[in-house]
Scaffold this motif. Structure first.
Motif, PDB file in Angstrom:
ATOM      1  N   GLN A   1       0.834  -1.213   0.000  1.00  0.00           N
ATOM      2  CA  GLN A   1       0.000   0.000   0.000  1.00  0.00           C
ATOM      3  C   GLN A   1       0.861   1.252   0.000  1.00  0.00           C
ATOM      4  OE1 GLN A   1      -0.865   2.193   2.914  1.00  0.00           O
ATOM      5  NE2 GLN A   1       0.912   1.286   3.953  1.00  0.00           N
TER       6      GLN A   1
ATOM      7  N   ASN B   1      -5.590   3.228  -5.227  1.00  0.00           N
ATOM      8  CA  ASN B   1      -6.173   2.024  -5.832  1.00  0.00           C
ATOM      9  C   ASN B   1      -5.474   0.760  -5.348  1.00  0.00           C
ATOM     10  OD1 ASN B   1      -7.985   3.481  -7.309  1.00  0.00           O
ATOM     11  ND2 ASN B   1      -6.760   3.496  -9.180  1.00  0.00           N
TER      12      ASN B   1
ATOM     13  N   ASP C   1      -6.392  -2.772  -2.968  1.00  0.00           N
ATOM     14  CA  ASP C   1      -7.451  -3.518  -2.276  1.00  0.00           C
ATOM     15  C   ASP C   1      -6.987  -4.969  -2.187  1.00  0.00           C
ATOM     16  OD1 ASP C   1      -9.864  -4.007  -1.027  1.00  0.00           O
ATOM     17  OD2 ASP C   1     -11.107  -3.739  -2.815  1.00  0.00           O
TER      18      ASP C   1
ATOM     19  N   ARG D   1     -11.687  -8.515   2.192  1.00  0.00           N
ATOM     20  CA  ARG D   1     -11.906  -7.408   3.123  1.00  0.00           C
ATOM     21  C   ARG D   1     -13.204  -7.529   3.896  1.00  0.00           C
ATOM     22  NH1 ARG D   1     -14.890  -5.529  -0.794  1.00  0.00           N
ATOM     23  NH2 ARG D   1     -13.445  -5.997  -2.470  1.00  0.00           N
TER      24      ARG D   1
ATOM     25  N   CYS E   1      -5.973  -5.978   6.146  1.00  0.00           N
ATOM     26  CA  CYS E   1      -6.872  -4.844   6.427  1.00  0.00           C
ATOM     27  C   CYS E   1      -6.182  -3.860   7.371  1.00  0.00           C
ATOM     28  CB  CYS E   1      -8.173  -5.326   7.059  1.00  0.00           C
ATOM     29  SG  CYS E   1      -9.199  -6.331   5.984  1.00  0.00           S
TER      30      CYS E   1
ATOM     31  N   LEU F   1      -6.306  -1.345   1.619  1.00  0.00           N
ATOM     32  CA  LEU F   1      -7.699  -1.006   1.357  1.00  0.00           C
ATOM     33  C   LEU F   1      -7.706   0.379   0.725  1.00  0.00           C
ATOM     34  CD1 LEU F   1      -9.223  -2.008   4.834  1.00  0.00           C
ATOM     35  CD2 LEU F   1      -9.566  -3.218   2.686  1.00  0.00           C
ATOM     36  N   PRO F   2      -8.670   0.646  -0.163  1.00  0.00           N
ATOM     37  CA  PRO F   2      -8.598   1.888  -0.943  1.00  0.00           C
ATOM     38  C   PRO F   2      -8.912   3.162  -0.166  1.00  0.00           C
ATOM     39  CG  PRO F   2     -10.521   0.580  -1.552  1.00  0.00           C
ATOM     40  CD  PRO F   2      -9.731  -0.255  -0.615  1.00  0.00           C
TER      41      PRO F   2
ATOM     42  N   ARG G   1     -12.362  -0.215  -5.239  1.00  0.00           N
ATOM     43  CA  ARG G   1     -12.439  -1.561  -4.697  1.00  0.00           C
ATOM     44  C   ARG G   1     -12.379  -2.562  -5.854  1.00  0.00           C
ATOM     45  NH1 ARG G   1     -13.561  -1.546   0.572  1.00  0.00           N
ATOM     46  NH2 ARG G   1     -14.434   0.339   1.479  1.00  0.00           N
TER      47      ARG G   1
END
Lengths: 357, 536
Positions: free
Chosen positions: A339, A350, A352, A356, B198, B203-204, B237
């Motif tokens: 990330q 962007n 993911d 999740r 997470c 995560l976006p 996502r």
């Protein structure tokens, strides 16, 4: 609970009421041998190796099923006790195969260790030997019932830990053996889930991990504690390695998580890592997209090419035209970096991953 | 996760695995625990063995049903109605925890406004669960002090996934069964490091520790730490990425350790999207179905070949330790990312995963008190904000992160796809004991034991088709078709069938529906209308 004071081998010991004599001794560094005992299973008192002498009690009670009492006086190594233990070992060895030279359990075998400790050679009696076929019709566990000493730990772990009740004692006397119903194999029973917790508690070479056979002796193994990769429970593993090859995986006793127990994937599934299907060099596509044809490349070539294409696309279409999927299979450190890479280097949020929810 | 975040203010398992052995009631809903989380399944069976009562809500007669005090065989996709029914009984019979509702929650009136329309007799019609079982389960759960809820993807992989989770939170709150030991709302996380991925901000919309990218103060802090500019707009996502890749807006993708071309819903659409990319870089251990679309594949290292940490379902951060050297020229994924970053003009240098962890912990309040040294032993559970903090066994004692827990009335909405004359059978999907995602297909032992799909169909369907266990059938949905072997079993009721997603030879997601939950964007893997035909 009230405390109880007793004397073991002349030593005054205070323990909580309800403690077994075995536990009281072990907690105070006093040696008592056991074959059928496991502190995580219901005490059974079957192997009789833990017998002790207790003043005022008839015979030699099994310490694993005798609870302490106020003022109790216990001898754990009197001549009578030692004689009884030697006899138990002689009787076990009378029916036990003598293939310690090649037995996979050698070096970690309780029977071997106690025979050595008490100087029992197993030559006093010449009992009949079993001639059961090796049960190896499943890919995970090999059962050699010729080596079974009927301690029943596998039966209790199946009933009390895995709660599947697949195996029990069957037949009588010399012919007693541990088996699924109707003398089926584990595989044929269709009830065994191959958690392998029975293998982990077996004190002798009757149960073994199939893939570990002939792969390394006990004293050649390097043991590494790590965390399982197959679901979110986080079971702790003890991975045994020899020559950069995983010989076997067992549960590591983290009492807050898995207490040493595992499932079939955690115990037997790590062989995916050494699969010949692994990609071991960077690949660059040569065929059509989706076709799956690639050529091998050096790291420099693959990384240069990737960086160049990402840079070109970023310049031409902007950062937001690039997206990344991170992975719930990878480590925290790798997810953190992925990330960070997308946000700090590519310049987009962007990123993911599939899990999740 | 989104559902719990709305109700409580944070989404994670509220309690710990070790607490299960002291539970008196376990409400297990949408979780085939003995196959998907086998060691937690063991603990549940052990609890039942010593007298704890299991309430199992599942359409299939899963192994836990054999250990259950009550089995509620629910029609897939009707969880909201069932939970409303349970709450109806609890409220009308005065079994609520009034003090907890007054002190710790808000919105009870809104909840009741909806729940009052769900008497068990009506709910029985929607869910297929007999009314008397709804009464019994509601009374047992509400009146037992140590009662915990456990759920998995049977709750979340629905278009109503977030609603399902919020409704379970409602159920726990009105009975005061949260914020203490042995009671709570416990999502069992499927993959080894879902919780961690997470937590790490993969995560976006959030940075590590769920700090919002839209918050300027947060952004400033990360921009300063990382020495860069940061985009203020939350990203896309997965389903949006896929749609926009198909549409030509997303031009490049970097995929690490995932296989959307097999495991995402409606894979025909996914494959079209992947084929449409200008550039796809994969980082993986095997040439997956997705990797076949890649321009470059970078060989990563398996968990046995690297150091790091995973965060388990109970928020426990534990060490991963290298046992083998990376195979061939494989490299740990963190090193690959660093090398790419450097080539793109952003030097990223770390000597070890421990250094990465330290940087992450300095930016993530819930991990701030952790270090590799402290993780030795039995690991630590977040939140662990300071180096002296012992970690947190259970969440929400005294207060929820959002302040008061939010009670919401939630109406039942049918699944996105319904059966009809043409597609009369309801297909539900999941995993099985012997496989895990796609990785275990490469395990010689596991693969040799379970080399192919055995779709579960009821004897009624089998008789109609004239097939027996081991025979092949064609399964057809509105999106695709496949051929699979079947197992004839009453584990599934008539009208319902079950398949796993592990096999590329019978890729079940060619059938599934990409309709997804409006909030979490999780697809409805659990409900697909299909028909069976003899295999041609």
């Amino acid at each position: 609970m009230a405390d109880v004071t007793l004397t073991i081998d002349g030593k005054r010991i205070t323990v909580p009421a309800g403690t077994t004599v075995l536990q009281a001794a072990r907690d105070n560094g006093i040696f008592i041998p056991t074959l059928c005992h496991d502190p995580k299973l219901t005490p059974w008192g079957g192997c009789r190796l833990c017998v002790v002498e207790i003043e005022g009690m008839r015979g030699l009670p099994a310490s694993c099923v005798t609870t302490v009492a106020e003022g109790m006086v216990v001898q754990t190594a009197s001549p009578q006790v030692v004689e009884a233990r030697k006899m138990m070992l002689e009787l076990l060895l009378a029916n036990h195969p003598r293939d310690c030279l090649t037995c996979s359990k050698s070096g970690a075998c309780s029977l071997q260790d106690y025979a050595y400790y008490y100087g029992v050679r197993g030559d006093k009696f010449h009992g009949e030997k079993h001639d059961y076929p090796l049960e190896d019709d499943n890919p995970f566990i090999v059962r050699d019932m010729n080596k079974c000493i009927l301690c029943g730990k596998c039966i209790r772990v199946c009933a009390e830990v895995q709660v599947n009740n697949v195996i029990d004692f069957a037949h009588r006397g010399f012919n007693t053996r541990v088996t699924p119903a109707m003398d089926l194999t584990l595989r044929e029973s269709e009830e065994c889930v191959f958690c392998g917790n029975c293998v982990q508690v077996c004190p002798v070479g009757a149960l073994a991990e199939k893939a570990s056979l002939w792969q390394g002796r006990e004293w050649e193994l390097t043991k590494v504690r790590t965390t399982c990769t197959f679901c979110g429970v986080g079971c702790n593993l003890e991975v045994s390695v020899k020559d950069d090859h995983v010989v076997r995986v067992r549960g590591y006793d983290n009492p807050l998580v898995n207490s040493g127990w595992l499932c079939v994937k955690g115990r037997f599934g790590a062989d995916f890592a050494e699969s010949p299907d692994r990609i071991t060099r960077p690949l660059i596509r040569v065929g059509e997209r989706g076709e799956g044809r690639f050529r091998e490349a050096t790291w420099d070539e693959a990384l240069d090419y990737t960086a160049r294409r990402l840079q070109e696309i970023k310049e031409q279409y902007g950062s937001r035209a690039i997206a990344a999927l991170s992975s719930a299979r990878c480590t925290n450190e790798e997810n953190y970096l992925m990330q960070k890479f997308m946000r700090a280097v590519i310049g987009t949020n962007n990123v993911d991953h599939c899990a999740r929810t | 996760m989104a559902g719990l975040a709305i109700a409580f203010g944070s989404g994670a398992m509220t309690n710990s695995i070790a607490e299960i052995e002291h539970n008196d009631v376990l409400l297990i809903i949408g979780s085939n625990t003995t196959e998907a989380h086998p060691v937690i399944g063991q603990k549940m069976k052990q609890a039942a063995r010593r007298g704890a009562k299991l309430i199992v809500v599942d359409p299939r007669r899963i192994e836990l049903v054999e250990h259950a005090y009550l089995w509620l065989p629910i029609r897939p996709g009707t969880n909201v109605a069932l939970i409303n029914g349970l709450m109806y009984v609890i409220i009308t019979e005065g079994l609520v925890d009034k003090k907890f509702i007054e002190e710790r929650t808000e919105g009870f009136e809104n909840l009741w406004a909806v729940v009052q329309n769900y008497p068990p007799e009506r709910v029985a019609g929607i869910t297929g669960v007999p009314a008397e079982k709804i009464y019994a389960a509601a009374r047992l759960y509400a009146t037992t002090e140590r009662a915990g809820i456990f759920y998995t993807l049977g709750i979340t992989e629905h278009t109503s996934g977030t609603s399902n989770v919020m409704n379970l939170a409602n159920l726990a709150m009105i009975t005061g069964h949260v914020g203490k030991e042995f009671s709570g709302v416990n999502p069992l996380r499927g993959q080894n490091n879902v919780q961690g991925a997470c937590d790490m901000g993969a995560l976006p919309d959030v940075f590590p520790g769920y700090q919002k990218v839209a918050n300027p103060e947060v952004r400033e802090r990360f921009a300063a730490a990382w020495n860069c500019q940061l985009d203020a707009t939350p990203g896309l996502r997965i389903p949006e990425m896929i749609d926009l890749a198909a549409g030509g807006y997303i031009r490049a993708m970097y995929i690490m350790g995932e296989d959307p071309a097999l495991t995402d819903p409606d894979i025909t659409h996914v494959r079209k999207a992947l084929a449409n990319l200008d550039f796809l870089v994969m980082q993986d251990l095997f040439i997956s179905e997705t990797a076949k679309f890649a321009d470059v594949i970078l060989p990563g290292a398996s968990f046995l070949e690297k150091d790091g940490t995973f965060t388990s379902t109970e928020r426990r951060v534990q060490r991963v330790r290298r046992a083998l050297s990376p195979r061939g020229e494989c490299r740990p994924d963190w090193q690959i990312i660093c090398d790419l970053a450097a080539r793109l003009g952003y030097p990223m240098h770390y000597d070890s995963p421990e250094q990465i962890f330290a940087e992450m912990a300095s930016l993530t309040p819930s991990y701030a008190g952790m270090s590799y040294a402290r993780l030795e032993g039995n690991g630590l559970q977040w939140p662990c904000p300071t180096p002296e903090h012992p970690g947190t066994k259970f969440l929400h004692a005294g207060r929820f992160p959002r302040g008061k827990g939010l009670l919401q009335g939630i109406e039942y909405q049918p699944p996105a796809e319904l059966t009809d004359e043409e597609y009369p059978i309801l297909l539900t999907t999941g995993r099985m004991l012997y496989h895990y995602g796609i990785t275990t297909r490469h395990s010689p032992s596991l693969e040799s034991y379970r080399p192919e799909e055995l779709a579960e169909i009821n004897p009624a369907q089998a008789a109609e088709l004239g097939v027996r266990t081991g025979d092949r059938v064609t399964v057809v949905s509105r999106r695709g078709r496949l051929v699979t072997k079947v197992k004839v079993t009453d584990r599934v009721p008539p009208g319902i069938m079950f398949m796993t997603y592990h096999y590329k030879e019978s890729p079940v997601n060619i059938l599934t529906n990409a309709a997804f939950d409006p909030i979490a964007k999780t697809a409805e893997y659990k409900v697909t209308a299909v028909r069976l035909e003899p295999a041609s």
